[in-house]
Design an enzyme around this catalytic site. Structure first.
Site, PDB file in Angstrom:
ATOM      1  N   GLY A  91       2.002   4.946  -0.463  1.00  0.00           N
ATOM      2  CA  GLY A  91       1.590   6.062  -0.849  1.00  0.00           C
ATOM      3  C   GLY A  91       2.302   7.262  -1.207  1.00  0.00           C
ATOM      4  O   GLY A  91       2.043   7.728  -2.109  1.00  0.00           O
TER       5      GLY A  91
ATOM      6  N   GLU B  11       0.579  -1.790   0.202  1.00  0.00           N
ATOM      7  CA  GLU B  11       0.276  -0.317  -0.470  1.00  0.00           C
ATOM      8  C   GLU B  11       0.718   0.965   0.096  1.00  0.00           C
ATOM      9  O   GLU B  11       1.048   1.700   0.935  1.00  0.00           O
ATOM     10  CB  GLU B  11      -0.396   0.204   0.903  1.00  0.00           C
ATOM     11  CG  GLU B  11      -1.557  -1.008   1.554  1.00  0.00           C
ATOM     12  CD  GLU B  11      -2.657  -1.090   3.000  1.00  0.00           C
ATOM     13  OE1 GLU B  11      -1.569  -0.407   3.640  1.00  0.00           O
ATOM     14  OE2 GLU B  11      -3.586  -2.300   3.260  1.00  0.00           O
TER      15      GLU B  11
ATOM     16  N   ARG C  72       4.249  19.763   7.731  1.00  0.00           N
ATOM     17  CA  ARG C  72       4.888  18.636   8.174  1.00  0.00           C
ATOM     18  C   ARG C  72       6.369  19.206   8.975  1.00  0.00           C
ATOM     19  O   ARG C  72       6.770  18.441   9.943  1.00  0.00           O
ATOM     20  CB  ARG C  72       6.007  17.962   6.969  1.00  0.00           C
ATOM     21  CG  ARG C  72       4.123  17.501   6.545  1.00  0.00           C
ATOM     22  CD  ARG C  72       4.615  16.668   5.121  1.00  0.00           C
ATOM     23  NE  ARG C  72       5.301  15.009   5.815  1.00  0.00           N
ATOM     24  CZ  ARG C  72       6.733  15.087   5.710  1.00  0.00           C
ATOM     25  NH1 ARG C  72       7.565  15.980   5.119  1.00  0.00           N
ATOM     26  NH2 ARG C  72       7.359  14.281   6.479  1.00  0.00           N
TER      27      ARG C  72
ATOM     28  N   CYS D 145       1.467  33.141  14.091  1.00  0.00           N
ATOM     29  CA  CYS D 145       1.406  33.856  15.475  1.00  0.00           C
ATOM     30  C   CYS D 145       2.195  32.404  16.195  1.00  0.00           C
ATOM     31  O   CYS D 145       2.049  32.355  17.436  1.00  0.00           O
ATOM     32  CB  CYS D 145       1.065  34.480  16.300  1.00  0.00           C
ATOM     33  SG  CYS D 145       1.507  35.647  17.391  1.00  0.00           S
TER      34      CYS D 145
END
Length: 411
Positions: free
Chosen positions: A274, A272, A311, A341
């Site tokens: 991704g 699988e 990320r 901020c």
């Protein structure tokens, strides 16, 4: 796509491989911040990965990028879809997937998710539900479900680029290894046991393969203990190089090591991927709005933020950056941050980049995986538009949100 086209498709697409003039034109036409996704590259990556595992059933892990255009492109070249939530199931169906081909990997699933999956299976008996807790079996029984079940194994070995994605050694994920045979007996009595599943972690590159394959070995051992099975699913986790000097994943070596690790199994091998499929197919364009010289750093302010790409703030992830407007300028170390901020809203620190000036467009690379999927509306910032490239043409596949979109659900 012809085999010759795939042969010419590089194993990794670096940020410098994108066309600066095209990117600058996209920023001018569609404004920034802007996500750009190359759908041709998405299908190239899937076909390359599938070619390395000709004996396996390669699915796409939708959570990496669930955009309809991405799903449609992958379905068009024969990919099936693995989903981790009810919304991903629905979006896959909306993109044209046959619900009988879908696999739903339930992780502490809310009631609504299980209700949706069970209702879907009533008319799509080929749907597979992967469980990681016996409690989920109880809840499925309460809903009258007795269909296809795969058992997620916790192999006790986690791998990947960050501790927060090393799922193979995290109690949240999967049935404890030694409990699997007992759970398999129960599933056979009450459901249709079709497979076992495991996912050791994410962002695995060639140097990480030994640890990753130790987890796969345990999955193979368990498959031989609890067989016969229709399939053995070893998940995804195969990574791409985010740093410019990192080599790409050696797919030939990867496939060889995986086959050796899983051993002889009387079942279909499933994978699988991704991140591998979409990461280098996407980037973000952002405009410089502020240049601030300080004693400790030259701070470059841009209109993208951690609400656009979280990320770096969440994982400390490195993303390559390029001055699209003037790549020929001399590089200077700069700190690039957004308008949110918090000190976490920084994309790069002391990074050599062709000296940015106000109104320059910068590109943030390898943003196709877990980029838009994790975007938010923090600071009431509408989420950006997304433009897809396909066969040399650009089209908007996700319009830019407005403040009305941000506030629409308020009462």
């Amino acid at each position: 796509m012809a085999d010759s086209d795939l042969d010419n498709s590089p194993a990794v697409r670096r940020l410098a491989d994108w066309d600066d003039e095209t990117l600058g034109s996209l920023a001018e036409e569609y404004d920034t911040p802007l996500y750009v996704t190359d759908l041709d590259r998405v299908t190239e990556n899937y076909l390359r990965f599938s070619a390395a595992f000709p004996e396996a059933h390669v699915m796409y892990a939708a959570k990496a990028h669930t955009g309809k255009s991405v799903l449609e492109s992958l379905l068009s070249v024969g990919a099936d879809i693995e989903c981790a939530a009810w919304g991903e199931l629905q979006r896959s169906i909306d993109a044209g997937a046959d619900p009988n081909t879908l696999q739903y990997t339930a992780v502490n699933p809310p009631d609504h998710d299980l209700d949706y999956a069970v209702d879907l299976a009533d008319n799509a008996p080929g749907l597979t539900i992967t469980i990681g807790a016996t409690d989920t079996l109880d809840r499925l029984q309460e809903r009258g479900y007795d269909g296809r079940i795969a058992i997620r194994i916790n192999p006790g070995i986690g791998t990947g680029h960050h501790e927060k994605v090393a799922t193979g050694n995290d109690a949240k994920f999967g049935i404890p290894y030694e409990q699997v045979p007992e759970v398999a007996d129960r599933v056979r009595e009450e459901f249709d046991l079709v497979g076992i599943h495991s996912h050791a972690g994410s962002g695995v590159l060639t140097d990480d393969l030994e640890d990753h394959c130790r987890a796969i070995e345990r999955v193979g051992e368990m498959a031989r203990r609890v067989g016969p099975l229709e399939f053995v699913d070893i998940g995804g986790g195969f990574g791409v190089p985010y740093h410019e000097d990192e080599p790409p994943l050696d797919l030939e070596k990867t496939a060889e090591m995986v086959r050796e690790a899983i051993g002889e199994i009387e079942a279909q091998l499933k994978l699988e991927p991704g991140r591998y499929i979409v990461a280098d197919a996407g980037l973000i364009l952002t405009t410089v709005n502020t240049i601030k010289e300080t004693p400790s750093a030259t701070v470059v302010g841009v209109d993208a933020s951690l609400a656009t790409l979280i990320r770096p703030a969440m994982f400390g992830s490195y993303h390559p950056m390029l001055n699209v407007t003037a790549p020929e300028r001399e590089a200077h170390p700069v700190t690039v941050g957004g308008p949110v901020c918090t000190s976490a809203d920084v994309f790069a620190t002391d990074r050599p980049i062709a000296r940015p000036e106000r109104r320059d467009v910068l590109a943030i690379g390898n943003a196709g995986s877990y980029g838009y999927e994790l975007a938010s509306q923090f600071h009431s910032q509408p989420r950006p538009a997304e433009v897809a490239l396909e066969d040399g043409e650009a089209r908007v596949v996700r319009r830019r949100e407005t403040l009305d979109d941000v506030t629409r659900v308020e009462q």
